[in-house]
Scaffold this active site. Structure first.
Site, short mmCIF file in Angstrom:
data_model
loop_
_atom_site.label_atom_id
_atom_site.label_comp_id
_atom_site.label_asym_id
_atom_site.label_seq_id
_atom_site.Cartn_x
_atom_site.Cartn_y
_atom_site.Cartn_z
N GLU A 22 7.68 -22.38 6.53
CA GLU A 22 8.11 -21.64 7.71
C GLU A 22 9.12 -22.40 8.56
OE1 GLU A 22 5.29 -22.25 11.45
OE2 GLU A 22 4.17 -21.41 9.77
N GLU A 43 0.81 -1.22 0.00
CA GLU A 43 0.00 0.00 0.00
C GLU A 43 0.84 1.27 0.00
OE1 GLU A 43 -3.26 0.35 -0.19
OE2 GLU A 43 -3.77 -1.77 -0.15
#
Length: 677
Positions: A122, A91
């Site tokens: 992960e 953004e």
């Protein structure tokens, strides 16, 4: 799988994996009650984050100068944590016109994991190390690891590389103790939220907390970098219909704000509220979608290239751009004071609590005034410049026989300006500040009519005015503390030859008002802890008075002092008044207060000691100049002088306390010019 030394599954012991107390009833709740229960759990997020705000604020203060220097902000996470980081990064370029490669999200499993979960990714610490290693982080970069459990191997590996690379590091976790917490990251953010609504589903409260914290870090950093104006996204890039409409609204709102504050300087500038949408669209498009540039060109009346150049001069800060327009008007249309423009000299003393200014002619001080804080690190540059302008404008209005004039026509052209600002020696935006000063006062650092220094250097002016010595040491004890050694050269200039202290409240400031207040509050907190489980009031007179000055309430005292929005340093420095009042009262001085004051005086002497030697400043041939709020107290002055003797420092030739360094600095400027004629 993570296991404990005994082989038992350790993941089940994490706070984020524990079952919620609602677990037994959750499946049988009616839908509305289920939603209420869920909402109740989410309400825990904001209070938990509130406890972390001092750490978040400290991270932002470390981050902003690094971003301004071209450093990167790098988020590292796996699963939902990685996706939250990616969402925040994606953004920023459009919202704040920043470069995409300056804000990076590393997600375990790569870009595919953003769309579809890659659970196994992960578990590789090596992969985390490799991915971050490719970025070759340096001390200019900031790396934030996000892991609800605090043990995600991918994040651990990346953070280890970041620490070795010298980057500023931070972690957002929801468990303590944790493997990430033991790494020694620079800023550890740990909002403790308790069990999730669904055991182990950290996309819920933990995910909400991570998103809010990342939003806070990025948004507040952009605000500190001048990417907004009065709550408007002035740096937005208008690349679609919605953003183009927002850009038009921002231009019109900015114009109205400036108009309401009397900052529209050119009467020929057309009100954008009377300009059609298509004309504003054309302006924005000519600016490459850069709404801030469009605002700058419209409100200044400058051509696009000139507006862009002026923006670049102030590092893109629109507040400073507006200030530069005001300064231009002030300089172009000065109102002549009763003195000629060649014989007025301005000195500015910017401290942590106030900005003091003095104006001198060649015959003496003609006016003085004060305004808000002038510490370079305590207030944004635009606010700092506004405080300076306010103080100088007030002082100019007080010059004898100088008639009152409208705000924009009060600024004369000074023959020379010396601004001594606290924190300037550690500043990384001095060029921007120099340009603002030059524009406001019509002086130049290049030709020597503008001098910028730390506030402690202003005191060198007193040594320059004293013909009986060639060297001297200034000792400042106000909110902070610092000692500086100076000598006069054959040309009459005064040069700094040594410095001690001035490390700031985190590492130093011994002997300052902050230090005195801190010692008093520490004594109070210790007594409160000792009194736990008893009905006995263990507080001394000093401690009771300190508690009273902090609002009487014992509960949550430490949180109130450290709570975000509280000026902790000022709060503790204000407590020093209680200590000096009790310690220096005429009858029955409080022994505990006097002990703290004696300790502070001894600490100040230790700051002087490295400078008070023959190779730097031989006391027998030098002055000791005392300044700062504490040195205005005669009893404290006497205590410091007594400690000098007790600590074995030879007597100084002169010891003098000065109340306002700006007045000596202004007189010194006037004297230097007079001597050169």
């Amino acid at each position: 799988m993570t296991t404990s030394p005994s082989g038992v599954d350790a993941l089940g012991q994490l706070q984020t994996e524990a079952p919620n107390l609602l677990a037994r009833s959750i499946d049988t709740l009616h839908t509305l009650d289920l939603c209420k229960a869920f909402n109740h759990e989410e309400e825990r997020v904001c209070p938990a984050i509130a406890c972390c705000l001092p750490v978040i604020a400290s991270l932002i203060e470390d981050l902003v100068p690094r971003l301004q220097a071209g450093g990167r902000l790098i988020y590292v996470g796996a699963g939902n944590s990685g996706r939250v980081g990616f969402m925040d990064c994606s953004e920023l370029p459009v919202t704040f016109s920043v470069e995409e490669d300056q804000f990076v999200a590393i997600v375990a499993g790569g870009s595919e994991a953003i769309i579809k979960a890659q659970e196994v990714a992960e578990d590789s610490e090596e992969d985390g190390s490799t991915q971050l290693g490719k970025l070759q982080v340096t001390s200019k970069d900031t790396v934030i690891g996000i892991s609800a459990s605090g043990r995600t191997p991918f994040v651990l590996g990346a953070l280890r590389v970041a620490i070795r690379g010298g980057a500023v590091t931070a972690s957002i976790t929801n468990a303590t103790p944790s493997a990430i917490g033991s790494l020694g990251v620079t800023h550890s953010i740990v909002p403790l939220l308790g069990p999730e609504f669904l055991a182990g589903s950290t996309r819920l409260k933990c995910g909400s907390a991570a998103k809010q914290i990342l939003n806070m870090i990025s948004t507040c950093s952009m605000i500190k970098m001048g990417k907004t104006y009065h709550g408007l996204m002035i740096d937005v890039r208008a690349k679609n219909h919605k953003l183009l409409a927002r850009g038009r609204r921002i231009i019109r709102q900015v114009y109205r704000i400036l108009q309401d504050n009397g900052h529209i300087f050119d009467g020929s500038i057309q009100d954008p509220y009377t300009i059609g949408d298509s004309a504003l669209n054309n302006l924005i498009e000519q600016c490459g979608g850069k709404v801030k540039l469009a605002c700058s060109a419209l409100v200044s009346g400058l051509p696009l290239d000139a507006a862009m150049h002026r923006l670049e001069l102030v590092n893109g800060d629109f507040h400073l751009f507006v200030e530069s327009l005001q300064s231009s008007v002030s300089i172009q249309t000065p109102e002549e004071p009763s003195h000629s423009s060649e014989d007025l000299f301005l000195a500015i003393d910017g401290g942590g609590t106030k900005c003091a200014v003095s104006i001198a002619s060649r015959t003496g001080i003609v006016a003085q005034a004060y305004a808000g804080a002038g510490n370079f690190h305590c207030v944004p540059i635009d606010v700092l410049m506004e405080h300076i302008k306010s103080a100088v404008t007030e002082a100019v209005s007080l010059i004898p026989e100088k008639p009152k004039q409208p705000v924009l026509t009060k600024m004369p052209k000074f023959a020379a300006v010396w601004a001594g600002l606290a924190g300037l020696q550690h500043a990384n935006r001095q060029e921007c500040l120099t340009q603002c000063m030059e524009q406001m006062f019509g002086v130049s650092a290049e030709n020597g009519t503008l001098r910028l220094s730390s506030d402690s250097e202003l005191i060198s002016a007193h040594i320059g005015l004293d013909d009986s010595v060639e060297r001297g040491i200034s000792l400042i004890a106000g909110t902070g503390s610092v000692a500086t050694a100076f000598k006069q050269d054959p040309n009459g200039d005064v040069l700094q030859i040594g410095r001690a202290g001035g490390w700031g409240s985190l590492l130093g400031d011994q002997g300052s008002a902050f230090d005195i207040g801190k010692q008093a509050v520490q004594a109070l907190l210790t007594s409160l802890e000792l009194s736990q489980g008893t009905d006995k009031d263990c507080l001394s007179e000093l401690e009771r008075e300190v508690l009273s000055s902090l609002g009487h309430c014992k509960d949550g005292l430490l949180s109130r002092i450290l709570f975000p929005g509280t000026e902790t340093k000022k709060t503790l420095a204000d407590v020093a008044r209680v200590v000096t009042t009790l310690g220096f009262r005429a009858e029955h001085p409080d022994p505990q207060a006097l002990e703290i004051l004696t300790s502070a005086a001894r600490s100040l002497v230790q700051i002087v000691r490295p400078l008070a030697k023959k190779q730097i400043c031989d006391p027998a041939r030098s002055s000791l100049v005392l300044s700062g709020a504490l040195m205005k107290i005669p009893d404290f002055q006497s205590l410091v002088i007594k400690m000098l003797s007790q600590e074995g420092i030879d007597p100084f030739k002169n010891i003098v306390a000065i109340d306002d360094p700006s007045s000596d600095a202004a007189l010194f400027l006037a004297r230097r010019v007079s001597e050169s004629i």
